[in-house]
Each structure stands twice: as C-alpha cells, then as structure tokens.
Scaffold this active site. Structure first.
Site, PDB file in Angstrom:
ATOM      1  N   HIS A 242       0.924  -1.089   0.098  1.00 58.84           N
ATOM      2  CA  HIS A 242       0.103   0.107  -0.051  1.00 58.84           C
ATOM      3  C   HIS A 242       0.961   1.260   0.048  1.00 58.84           C
ATOM      4  CE1 HIS A 242      -3.438   2.763   1.085  1.00 58.84           C
ATOM      5  NE2 HIS A 242      -3.811   1.889   0.617  1.00 58.84           N
ATOM      6  N   GLU A 297      -7.669  -5.728  -0.727  1.00 60.57           N
ATOM      7  CA  GLU A 297      -8.292  -6.090  -1.782  1.00 60.57           C
ATOM      8  C   GLU A 297      -8.370  -7.722  -1.643  1.00 60.57           C
ATOM      9  OE1 GLU A 297      -9.870  -4.172  -3.476  1.00 60.57           O
ATOM     10  OE2 GLU A 297      -8.819  -2.953  -4.717  1.00 60.57           O
TER      11      GLU A 297
HETATM   12  N1  ACO Z   1       4.152  -7.541  -4.789  1.00 57.12           N
HETATM   13  C1  ACO Z   1       5.434  -7.519  -5.025  1.00 57.12           C
HETATM   14  N2  ACO Z   1       6.333  -6.409  -4.843  1.00 57.12           N
HETATM   15  C2  ACO Z   1       5.537  -5.276  -4.500  1.00 57.12           C
HETATM   16  C3  ACO Z   1       4.111  -5.268  -4.116  1.00 57.12           C
HETATM   17  C4  ACO Z   1       3.456  -6.438  -4.289  1.00 57.12           C
HETATM   18  N3  ACO Z   1       2.056  -6.447  -4.200  1.00 57.12           N
HETATM   19  N4  ACO Z   1       4.027  -4.058  -3.814  1.00 57.12           N
HETATM   20  C5  ACO Z   1       4.889  -3.435  -3.856  1.00 57.12           C
HETATM   21  N5  ACO Z   1       6.105  -4.164  -4.439  1.00 57.12           N
HETATM   22  C6  ACO Z   1       7.698  -3.781  -4.269  1.00 57.12           C
HETATM   23  C7  ACO Z   1       7.610  -2.799  -5.795  1.00 57.12           C
HETATM   24  O1  ACO Z   1       7.814  -3.789  -6.751  1.00 57.12           O
HETATM   25  C8  ACO Z   1       8.823  -1.969  -5.341  1.00 57.12           C
HETATM   26  O2  ACO Z   1       9.825  -2.816  -5.458  1.00 57.12           O
HETATM   27  P1  ACO Z   1      11.189  -1.907  -5.967  1.00 57.12           P
HETATM   28  O3  ACO Z   1      11.749  -1.084  -4.893  1.00 57.12           O
HETATM   29  O4  ACO Z   1      12.270  -3.218  -6.281  1.00 57.12           O
HETATM   30  O5  ACO Z   1      10.983  -1.374  -7.299  1.00 57.12           O
HETATM   31  C9  ACO Z   1       8.689  -1.733  -3.728  1.00 57.12           C
HETATM   32  O6  ACO Z   1       7.896  -3.145  -3.156  1.00 57.12           O
HETATM   33  C10 ACO Z   1       8.099  -0.502  -3.273  1.00 57.12           C
HETATM   34  O7  ACO Z   1       6.820  -0.497  -4.201  1.00 57.12           O
HETATM   35  P2  ACO Z   1       6.231   0.803  -4.705  1.00 57.12           P
HETATM   36  O8  ACO Z   1       5.834   0.633  -6.077  1.00 57.12           O
HETATM   37  O9  ACO Z   1       7.066   2.068  -4.355  1.00 57.12           O
HETATM   38  O10 ACO Z   1       4.906   1.058  -3.900  1.00 57.12           O
HETATM   39  P3  ACO Z   1       3.482   1.926  -4.073  1.00 57.12           P
HETATM   40  O11 ACO Z   1       3.554   2.633  -2.857  1.00 57.12           O
HETATM   41  O12 ACO Z   1       3.794   2.587  -5.255  1.00 57.12           O
HETATM   42  O13 ACO Z   1       2.800   0.841  -4.573  1.00 57.12           O
HETATM   43  C11 ACO Z   1       0.627  -0.513  -4.620  1.00 57.12           C
HETATM   44  C12 ACO Z   1       1.589   0.630  -3.772  1.00 57.12           C
HETATM   45  C13 ACO Z   1       0.434   0.032  -6.107  1.00 57.12           C
HETATM   46  C14 ACO Z   1      -0.646  -0.919  -4.115  1.00 57.12           C
HETATM   47  C15 ACO Z   1       1.647  -1.713  -4.709  1.00 57.12           C
HETATM   48  O14 ACO Z   1       1.821  -2.321  -3.405  1.00 57.12           O
HETATM   49  C16 ACO Z   1       1.089  -2.962  -5.749  1.00 57.12           C
HETATM   50  O15 ACO Z   1       1.179  -2.906  -6.937  1.00 57.12           O
HETATM   51  N6  ACO Z   1       0.323  -3.800  -5.216  1.00 57.12           N
HETATM   52  C17 ACO Z   1      -0.565  -4.843  -5.973  1.00 57.12           C
HETATM   53  C18 ACO Z   1      -1.659  -4.264  -6.372  1.00 57.12           C
HETATM   54  C19 ACO Z   1      -2.749  -4.001  -5.282  1.00 57.12           C
HETATM   55  O16 ACO Z   1      -3.030  -4.794  -4.321  1.00 57.12           O
HETATM   56  N7  ACO Z   1      -3.598  -2.982  -5.190  1.00 57.12           N
HETATM   57  C20 ACO Z   1      -4.573  -2.610  -4.555  1.00 57.12           C
HETATM   58  C21 ACO Z   1      -4.226  -1.439  -3.612  1.00 57.12           C
HETATM   59  S1  ACO Z   1      -5.202  -1.140  -2.399  1.00 57.12           S
HETATM   60  C22 ACO Z   1      -6.357   0.016  -3.336  1.00 57.12           C
HETATM   61  O17 ACO Z   1      -6.159   0.623  -4.091  1.00 57.12           O
HETATM   62  C23 ACO Z   1      -7.851   0.007  -2.962  1.00 57.12           C
END
Ligand code: ACO
Length: 355
Positions: A242, A297
């Site tokens: 998140h 989710e």
């Molecule tokens: N699975 C694997 N790796 C992840 C995940 C995940 N679910 N979430 C974040 N990471 C990793 C990223 O790849 C990143 O790695 P890096 O530094 O090597 O590039 C690191 O963790 C940091 O992630 P960010 O992209 O900076 O996190 P951000 O705050 O932008 O992302 C998000 C938040 C978009 C929700 C992300 O965690 C994600 O894509 N989750 C999966 C999709 C999801 O569940 N979405 C629903 C969110 S809740 C809602 O909107 C209602």
C-alpha cells in the site's frame, strides 16, 4: 521527481483520515471498527454527505430517498440495459451512468449512489441470460443488491464491505473526482473520473486477480513455488502492499470479520490464509526495508466471491461503495471554489529556429 505525489497534501478534508503508521482509518470522525458491521451503508453515506448538500434530510429519510432513487434509476436506464450488457460489465455500467444528469444537488447525488447498485445486478443477470429483477424501494441498499442478484444471503457482509470502502483519503480515484469537481463541473462528471481511475489494477482492479492467483495456486497445489516464481518473474502479488499503510490495512480485518457471516466459507478462508502467510513471508524476505502487508483487496476478493459476485465485476462493486466518498469529496472540493491546477517542469528540448 515525485511522479506519484507521495506525501503531497493536495486537499484539506473532514471526510476521512488514513493513518498509515498506526494502521488506522477514520471515516467522518469514526474509526472504521466503529462503523464496519455496525452502520449501514446508507447511514455512512449520510454521514459523509453531512455539510455538503442543502436540504439533507435525517438518515431515515435519506435511506428512503435512496430507495426511491434506485427505482427511478432502474426506470430511466431500463431501455439501455440490453445494449450495454454487450459491453464488459464495468464499461456498461459506466456508459449508463454517463447519461445521468450532471447536477450538483442532493437528488443528483442520490441517483449516482443508486446507479451502480441497480446497474451491476441487472447487467450480471442479463449477461447470464436472466431477466433483471426490479429494485425495491423498501429494502436496505445492500439487501436490495443481493435481492436483485436473485440471491438470498450475503446482505450483511455486503453492507460491511460497502461501509469499509466508502472513503479512503486522497486515493487515486477520489483525487481524480476532486480535480474534475474543482472545475465546477457536475457530480456525474466527477464520478466518471473516479470510475476511470478506479478501474486500473494498481487501484480498484486488484481483487479479480486475487481470485486468479488463489485459483492458480489451488490448481498447482504449491503456494511457495507459485509465489516464488511470480516474484522471480517481477510480478506484483495482488492484494499486498500500500502507498500509505506501513501496517496491516485495517480494512482487511474488517472484511475478514464480515466474511464469517457466510456458511461454507471455512475451507476457502483457511486456504486463503495459508496463501496470505506464504506471500507475506516471501515479501518480507525480499523487501525487508519496505513494509508490504495485506491490503483491502485480498479479503475483498473472498467476501465478494462468497456474496456471489463474479470476479469480473468486483471493481464495479468497489465503485458501489466508494461512490459515497467520491461525491462528498467532489462537493467538499467544489465548495472551496478553488481550481486544482498543479505545475509541471518541462524537461523537453526547445527548438530555437522554427521552420
Ligand atoms: N508484490 C510484490 N512487490 C511489491 C508489491 C506487491 N504487491 N507492492 C510493492 N512491491 C514492491 C515494488 O515492486 C517495489 O520494489 P522495487 O523497490 O524493487 O521497485 C517496492 O515494493 C516498493 O513499491 P512501490 O511501487 O514504491 O509502492 P507503491 O506505494 O507505489 O505501491 C501499490 C502501492 C500500487 C498498491 C503496490 O503495493 C501494488 O502494486 N500492489 C499490488 C496491487 C494491489 O494490491 N492494489 C490494490 C491497492 S489497495 C487499493 O487501491 C484499494
């Protein structure tokens, strides 16, 4: 450059507060635990609307008017249902909502709140070859959705879900709705912006793929192997991580509690908890410095599956709840009278000699 606007405060709001460090969500002044499973969706929408609409009646009258709005929207959109049922469900719902009047008063807002609740069950039934069931103005909002699906159980859990997702700070779809409202466009325009932003898999599009993941793991029979392979291939695990929470998303547990009202979910729940555990261990091992926890989710997927929604409509059900927040935020923004118009930094070339 901060492409994701992390930590940028772009609005002052009385509507909700996402306390990422504490893993707490406040909606309209109440902690989520005080609302989810206790308040109805109508009461929560009424709470969010308070102060933003002239002539807002008390919660009981608001609930009655929302019931009347469901009947009204069904009548207004009935002729469209056949043609839009040929579109993907979410797009069909959005197309019908685009035709609603674009005003800023309470009746406009009630029509918009009613619309997903009426349109989704009708489209689901038409796409399955069944006739739509007309709304009942006397039923509770969630109970009427379950009734219009042709089902008898799940109203309580759906109500818990709609309350839980009703508002969540300046998430992407709410920000989109506020940007449009800041131009003094009508509420339908704001809601359409919210619907567009919600659709993507990084926001409201995640719960369908959670089911895909669970089904694929169940078929393969090896959660550790499946998850390691997905992460090695650079995939994100849907339902985890998140932007703001640095603790477990409080909504995940509110929904898990809601799930317990279903009979026959024990085996699915135990299996999902096992996958969740493996996923969290793998994420913590790979990203020890970045807290990646279960988000809303993951348990949304299980709850909506148990309530009988096909996975391709999960995002539409999310919109059914979040629309209350979009509308309240749109009014809050419009009432500031201030256009949202940030700056960009140009990093392209400048051609000195124009031809
Ligand atoms: N699975 C694997 N790796 C992840 C995940 C995940 N679910 N979430 C974040 N990471 C990793 C990223 O790849 C990143 O790695 P890096 O530094 O090597 O590039 C690191 O963790 C940091 O992630 P960010 O992209 O900076 O996190 P951000 O705050 O932008 O992302 C998000 C938040 C978009 C929700 C992300 O965690 C994600 O894509 N989750 C999966 C999709 C999801 O569940 N979405 C629903 C969110 S809740 C809602 O909107 C209602």
């Amino acid at each position: 450059m901060n492409n994701g606007l992390e930590d940028v405060v772009a609005a002052e709001t009385v509507l909700s507060d996402v306390r990422g460090a504490e893993g707490q969500l406040i909606i309209g002044g109440y902690p989520l635990v005080a609302l989810a499973g206790r308040w109805t969706f109508e009461q929560t929408a009424h709470l969010l609307f308070t102060g933003f609409f002239d002539d807002l009646p008390d919660a009981a009258e608001f609930t009655a008017r929302l019931g009347a709005a469901r009947v009204n929207v069904f009548e207004q959109t009935r002729a469209l249902l056949g043609p839009i049922s040929k579109l993907p469900t979410y797009d069909g719902m959005r197309a019908a909502m685009a035709m609603l009047p674009d005003g800023t008063a309470l009746p406009d807002a009630l029509r918009l709140v009613a619309a997903p609740a009426v349109l989704l069950p009708a489209l689901i039934r038409l796409q399955a070859g069944d006739e739509p069931i007309e709304p009942s103005s006397n039923a509770g909002h969630a109970a009427d959705v379950i009734r219009m699906l042709g089902r008898s159980d799940g109203a309580e859990a759906l109500d818990t879900y709609l309350v839980t997702v009703s508002d969540h700070g300046l998430n992407a779809s709410t920000f989109a709705a506020r940007v449009v409202a800041s131009t003094q466009a009508g509420l339908t325009s704001s809601v359409l912006a919210g619907l567009g932003a919600l659709k993507g898999p990084l926001h409201g599009g995640a719960p369908g793929p959670v089911i895909d993941m669970l089904d694929a793991i169940a078929e393969e029979g090896d959660s550790v192997g499946w998850i390691e392979r997905a992460l090695n291939e650079g995939e994100r695990l849907m339902g985890f991580g998140h932007r703001i929470y640095r603790m477990r998303d409080p909504r995940a547990d509110a929904l898990k509690a809601g799930l317990r009202s279903f009979r026959d979910v024990d085996a699915r729940l135990r299996f999902a908890e096992g996958v969740e555990q493996v996923a969290l261990e793998a994420l913590h091992r790979r990203k020890p410095d970045r807290v990646l926890e279960t988000n809303v989710e993951f348990y949304t997927a299980l709850l909506l599956e148990a309530a009988g929604f096909p996975k391709h409509v999960f995002t539409g059900v999310f919109a059914m709840g979040r629309i209350a927040g979009w509308l309240a935020h749109a009014r809050e923004q419009a009432l500031t009278g201030r256009l949202i118009r940030p700056a960009s930094r140009y990093v392209g070339p400048v051609t000195k000699d124009a031809a």
